[in-house]
Design a protein around this motif. Structure first.
Motif, PDB file in Angstrom:
ATOM      1  N   SER A 264      62.173  29.260 -34.379  1.00  0.00           N
ATOM      2  CA  SER A 264      62.265  27.806 -34.228  1.00  0.00           C
ATOM      3  C   SER A 264      62.313  27.433 -32.751  1.00  0.00           C
ATOM      4  CB  SER A 264      63.527  27.289 -34.927  1.00  0.00           C
ATOM      5  OG  SER A 264      64.687  27.767 -34.260  1.00  0.00           O
ATOM      6  N   ASN A 265      62.157  26.153 -32.472  1.00  0.00           N
ATOM      7  CA  ASN A 265      62.177  25.683 -31.085  1.00  0.00           C
ATOM      8  C   ASN A 265      63.525  25.943 -30.422  1.00  0.00           C
ATOM      9  OD1 ASN A 265      59.530  24.767 -31.176  1.00  0.00           O
ATOM     10  ND2 ASN A 265      60.112  22.736 -31.907  1.00  0.00           N
ATOM     11  N   VAL A 266      64.609  25.752 -31.180  1.00  0.00           N
ATOM     12  CA  VAL A 266      65.940  25.981 -30.613  1.00  0.00           C
ATOM     13  C   VAL A 266      66.112  27.458 -30.253  1.00  0.00           C
ATOM     14  CG1 VAL A 266      68.420  25.903 -31.074  1.00  0.00           C
ATOM     15  CG2 VAL A 266      66.954  24.035 -31.856  1.00  0.00           C
ATOM     16  N   VAL A 267      65.675  28.334 -31.154  1.00  0.00           N
ATOM     17  CA  VAL A 267      65.771  29.775 -30.880  1.00  0.00           C
ATOM     18  C   VAL A 267      64.945  30.123 -29.651  1.00  0.00           C
ATOM     19  CG1 VAL A 267      65.203  32.061 -31.756  1.00  0.00           C
ATOM     20  CG2 VAL A 267      66.265  30.388 -33.277  1.00  0.00           C
ATOM     21  N   ARG A 268      63.749  29.561 -29.534  1.00  0.00           N
ATOM     22  CA  ARG A 268      62.906  29.838 -28.370  1.00  0.00           C
ATOM     23  C   ARG A 268      63.571  29.379 -27.076  1.00  0.00           C
ATOM     24  NH1 ARG A 268      57.726  31.396 -29.222  1.00  0.00           N
ATOM     25  NH2 ARG A 268      56.891  31.247 -31.340  1.00  0.00           N
ATOM     26  N   GLN A 269      64.177  28.214 -27.112  1.00  0.00           N
ATOM     27  CA  GLN A 269      64.836  27.690 -25.912  1.00  0.00           C
ATOM     28  C   GLN A 269      65.983  28.594 -25.486  1.00  0.00           C
ATOM     29  OE1 GLN A 269      65.923  23.693 -26.921  1.00  0.00           O
ATOM     30  NE2 GLN A 269      63.797  22.983 -27.063  1.00  0.00           N
ATOM     31  N   ASN A 270      66.729  29.092 -26.463  1.00  0.00           N
ATOM     32  CA  ASN A 270      67.845  29.974 -26.134  1.00  0.00           C
ATOM     33  C   ASN A 270      67.351  31.332 -25.645  1.00  0.00           C
ATOM     34  OD1 ASN A 270      69.960  28.183 -26.695  1.00  0.00           O
ATOM     35  ND2 ASN A 270      69.872  28.630 -28.878  1.00  0.00           N
ATOM     36  N   LEU A 271      66.299  31.855 -26.266  1.00  0.00           N
ATOM     37  CA  LEU A 271      65.748  33.138 -25.817  1.00  0.00           C
ATOM     38  C   LEU A 271      65.203  33.029 -24.394  1.00  0.00           C
ATOM     39  CD1 LEU A 271      63.868  34.369 -29.029  1.00  0.00           C
ATOM     40  CD2 LEU A 271      66.031  35.214 -28.101  1.00  0.00           C
ATOM     41  N   ARG A 272      64.709  31.863 -24.029  1.00  0.00           N
ATOM     42  CA  ARG A 272      64.160  31.675 -22.686  1.00  0.00           C
ATOM     43  C   ARG A 272      65.244  31.868 -21.614  1.00  0.00           C
ATOM     44  NH1 ARG A 272      61.938  26.884 -23.524  1.00  0.00           N
ATOM     45  NH2 ARG A 272      60.186  27.891 -24.576  1.00  0.00           N
ATOM     46  N   ARG A 273      66.491  31.678 -22.009  1.00  0.00           N
ATOM     47  CA  ARG A 273      67.596  31.845 -21.059  1.00  0.00           C
ATOM     48  C   ARG A 273      67.965  33.316 -20.845  1.00  0.00           C
ATOM     49  NH1 ARG A 273      72.290  28.134 -23.332  1.00  0.00           N
ATOM     50  NH2 ARG A 273      73.374  29.204 -21.630  1.00  0.00           N
ATOM     51  N   ILE A 274      67.368  34.199 -21.638  1.00  0.00           N
ATOM     52  CA  ILE A 274      67.667  35.635 -21.521  1.00  0.00           C
ATOM     53  C   ILE A 274      66.702  36.267 -20.527  1.00  0.00           C
ATOM     54  CG2 ILE A 274      67.680  37.824 -22.760  1.00  0.00           C
ATOM     55  CD1 ILE A 274      68.556  36.349 -25.254  1.00  0.00           C
ATOM     56  N   GLY A 275      67.234  36.770 -19.430  1.00  0.00           N
ATOM     57  CA  GLY A 275      66.386  37.339 -18.385  1.00  0.00           C
ATOM     58  C   GLY A 275      66.204  38.830 -18.475  1.00  0.00           C
ATOM     59  N   ALA A 276      66.958  39.491 -19.337  1.00  0.00           N
ATOM     60  CA  ALA A 276      66.829  40.943 -19.498  1.00  0.00           C
ATOM     61  C   ALA A 276      67.317  41.312 -20.892  1.00  0.00           C
ATOM     62  CB  ALA A 276      67.633  41.689 -18.444  1.00  0.00           C
ATOM     63  N   ILE A 277      66.674  42.303 -21.506  1.00  0.00           N
ATOM     64  CA  ILE A 277      67.035  42.754 -22.844  1.00  0.00           C
ATOM     65  C   ILE A 277      67.433  44.212 -22.740  1.00  0.00           C
ATOM     66  CG2 ILE A 277      66.211  43.076 -25.214  1.00  0.00           C
ATOM     67  CD1 ILE A 277      64.148  40.854 -24.625  1.00  0.00           C
ATOM     68  N   GLY A 278      68.713  44.485 -23.001  1.00  0.00           N
ATOM     69  CA  GLY A 278      69.274  45.806 -22.750  1.00  0.00           C
ATOM     70  C   GLY A 278      68.536  46.946 -23.413  1.00  0.00           C
ATOM     71  N   TRP A 279      68.218  46.825 -24.694  1.00  0.00           N
ATOM     72  CA  TRP A 279      67.625  47.950 -25.417  1.00  0.00           C
ATOM     73  C   TRP A 279      66.155  48.176 -25.071  1.00  0.00           C
ATOM     74  CZ3 TRP A 279      63.743  46.519 -28.879  1.00  0.00           C
ATOM     75  CH2 TRP A 279      63.719  45.177 -29.246  1.00  0.00           C
ATOM     76  N   LEU A 280      65.565  47.276 -24.281  1.00  0.00           N
ATOM     77  CA  LEU A 280      64.187  47.478 -23.835  1.00  0.00           C
ATOM     78  C   LEU A 280      64.115  48.064 -22.429  1.00  0.00           C
ATOM     79  CD1 LEU A 280      62.396  44.282 -25.199  1.00  0.00           C
ATOM     80  CD2 LEU A 280      62.164  46.636 -26.001  1.00  0.00           C
TER      81      LEU A 280
END
Length: 538
Positions: A264-280
């Motif tokens: 959803s748009n809300v999920v996308r907006q929140n994911l955009r705030r993540i600058g690094a993903i630990g398990w990747l």
């Protein structure tokens, strides 16, 4: 149960004489089910603390039939359970903790919290286990379908239990019990004022413990709560940080399912705030290879929505496009449209050889704009793909090569461009030949003449031969002349016979054109025969 025995238990249950308890307790050990069950029901009906204690002491050895009787007698042991929990007998306290969970005695949560917080009491470890098991059990009731045979509403129970847990959370600085935090997180909701107050204040006494539980707990309720923050328009930064840095496979799987095929748009907006993903970051390939079809699709959605560096996102998309499962490759093929440059172009060309037609079609959709040398011919070749989805994608990518556009611009094109473009239109536009026949059948002389010229440019004379031959009977001799000129490019015996018949046309210009056309056909046929002799049979 005999009438006499039934009457005896009825009297023992109604009498105010406490001696009845001393009579009923030994009957709990009877080998006869009727006596044992009757004694148990009668003691429960009397609500005797002594009798309740005797029942609890026998709980570990009690058979399933007696336990079912206890489950149906909710609340009748509450007093005895409370006394056992707060008593000094460890075995009796253990039995009480087990009974509290087994019989879903949620009203005793405040007692368990009191036992847990009071370090002067000796059985806080038993209370901690009981609290966690009780919270886990209530969470499962909340997550599953409602059992309306049970008049207790799990939602109402949750409200009461969470209220007790919130009070204990506020006393965290005094007791420092992590179990309280975890039980609270299992049952609360993301809109909880207490929870948001904790997560938004790094100096809050519960902040570190709360973040630690959110980071490490694999309990369903905690994971559910953490992932629900993705749908919060005002998600606390601490929650997003935990989501980004958790690396356990169970959580990663839930996260990718939460993101889904189309976040959803809300999920996308929140994911955009993540600058690094630990398990990747570490051992990325191992992680990706273990994910199933749906999860790999979710990875692509995650890296494309997150605010991670574009080079890192491209690396993940590229790996999945080359080595992923079908779902991962399909999502990566779509996502590749967001990347430009030589590496992306090379990856796109490589993906055209994928065994999955859906992957090929997704690549074709953004192949044209890449400006790769020779790609136009590659797209034209794909219009003959054995897979309908690839053919359709190629035709859409070459959408400007339509018969209507070619016809509109025909008069402005030079001969070479007419020929090359016309042949492309013939291969790309599935309606080209049908529309060409409409032009040849037009009532307007100019359109019929143009149609004949278009047929020659498209090298489609054989394909519309019937319509061209029909124009040899046209009332306008100029149309007949052009029809003869078109048939000169034909290759069938029927078109040759039509030219021979045109030698008898009433108009001399038409007859002369037919003669030249037949000569040209003879030369063409001779050339073809020569080639066949030189090259030999195929």
């Amino acid at each position: 149960m005999s009438e006499g025995l039934s009457r005896t238990f009825e009297v023992l249950g109604q009498t105010r004489n406490d001696a009845a308890v001393r009579v009923l307790v030994p009957a709990l050990d009877s080998s006869r089910d009727a006596i044992q069950g009757g004694a148990l029901r009668t003691l429960l009906r009397r609500r005797s603390l002594v009798g309740g204690g005797e029942i609890l002491s026998r709980l570990p050895t009690m058979n399933d039939r007696c336990k079912r009787i206890l489950r149906r007698s909710h609340g009748r042991l509450t007093g005895s359970l409370r006394d056992a929990l707060l008593g000094t007998d460890r075995q009796l306290c253990l039995n009480a903790c087990q009974a509290t969970v087994l019989f879903r005695e949620y009203d005793l949560v405040p007692v368990l919290l009191n036992l847990l917080e009071d370090r002067t009491l000796q059985h806080d470890d038993l209370a901690a286990d009981a609290l966690m098991n009780l919270a886990e059990q209530l969470y499962k009731e909340l997550a599953g379908p409602r059992d309306y045979n049970d008049r207790r509403d799990p939602q109402m129970i949750r409200v009461q239990v969470v209220a007790s847990l919130e009070l204990s959370v506020k006393r965290f600085a005094n007791h420092r019990r992590r179990e309280v935090i975890e039980a609270f997180l299992m049952l609360t909701v993301r809109d909880s004022a207490t929870l948001k107050q904790i997560l938004r204040n790094p100096h809050h006494p519960c902040f570190l413990a709360t973040v630690d539980v959110l980071t490490k707990s694999e309990r369903g309720g905690v994971v559910r709560l953490l992932l629900s923050f993705l749908e919060d328009t005002h998600v606390p930064t601490a929650a997003l940080s935990v989501i980004a840095n958790r690396c356990d496979q169970k959580f990663v799987g839930y996260l990718l399912r939460k993101i889904g095929r189309e976040p959803s748009n809300v999920v996308r907006q929140n994911l955009r705030r993540i600058g690094a993903i630990g398990w990747l970051k570490n051992d990325r390939q191992s992680y990706l290879d273990q994910l199933d079809d749906t999860a790999q699709h979710g990875v692509v959605q995650l890296v494309m929505a997150a605010g991670i560096p574009r080079l890192e996102a491209f690396s993940i998309v590229g790996y999945l496009l080359r080595h992923g499962r079908p779902g991962g490759r399909r999502a990566a093929a779509v996502a590749l449209a967001e990347f430009n440059g030589a590496d992306a172009n090379a990856l796109a060309i490589q993906a055209l050889g994928d065994s999955d037609p859906q992957v090929q079609a997704s690549i074709v959709a953004h192949l044209r704009r890449r400006g790769i040398p020779g790609i136009l011919q590659r797209l034209v070749d794909l219009t003959d793909s054995p897979h309908a989805i690839v053919r359709q994608a190629a035709q859409e990518a070459l959408a400007e090569f339509t018969f209507a556009r070619f016809l509109g611009a025909f008069e402005m094109l030079d001969e070479d461009v007419r020929s090359s473009t016309g042949q492309l239109v013939k291969r790309i536009d599935p309606n080209a030949l049908a529309l060409l026949k409409q032009e040849l059948a037009s009532s307007m002389r100019t359109r019929r003449l143009r149609g004949l010229a278009v047929a020659q440019a498209m090298k489609a004379v054989d394909d519309v031969e019937d319509a061209v031959v029909g124009l040899l009977s046209d009332s306008d001799h100029l149309v007949r002349v052009e029809a003869v000129a078109a048939l000169a490019h034909g290759s069938t015996a029927s078109s040759r016979r039509a030219l021979q018949q045109a030698l008898g046309d009433r108009n001399g210009v038409v007859r002369e054109a037919a003669r030249k056309a037949l000569l040209a056909r003879q030369q063409f046929d001779a050339w073809q025969h020569h080639l066949a002799n030189v090259e030999g049979p195929m």
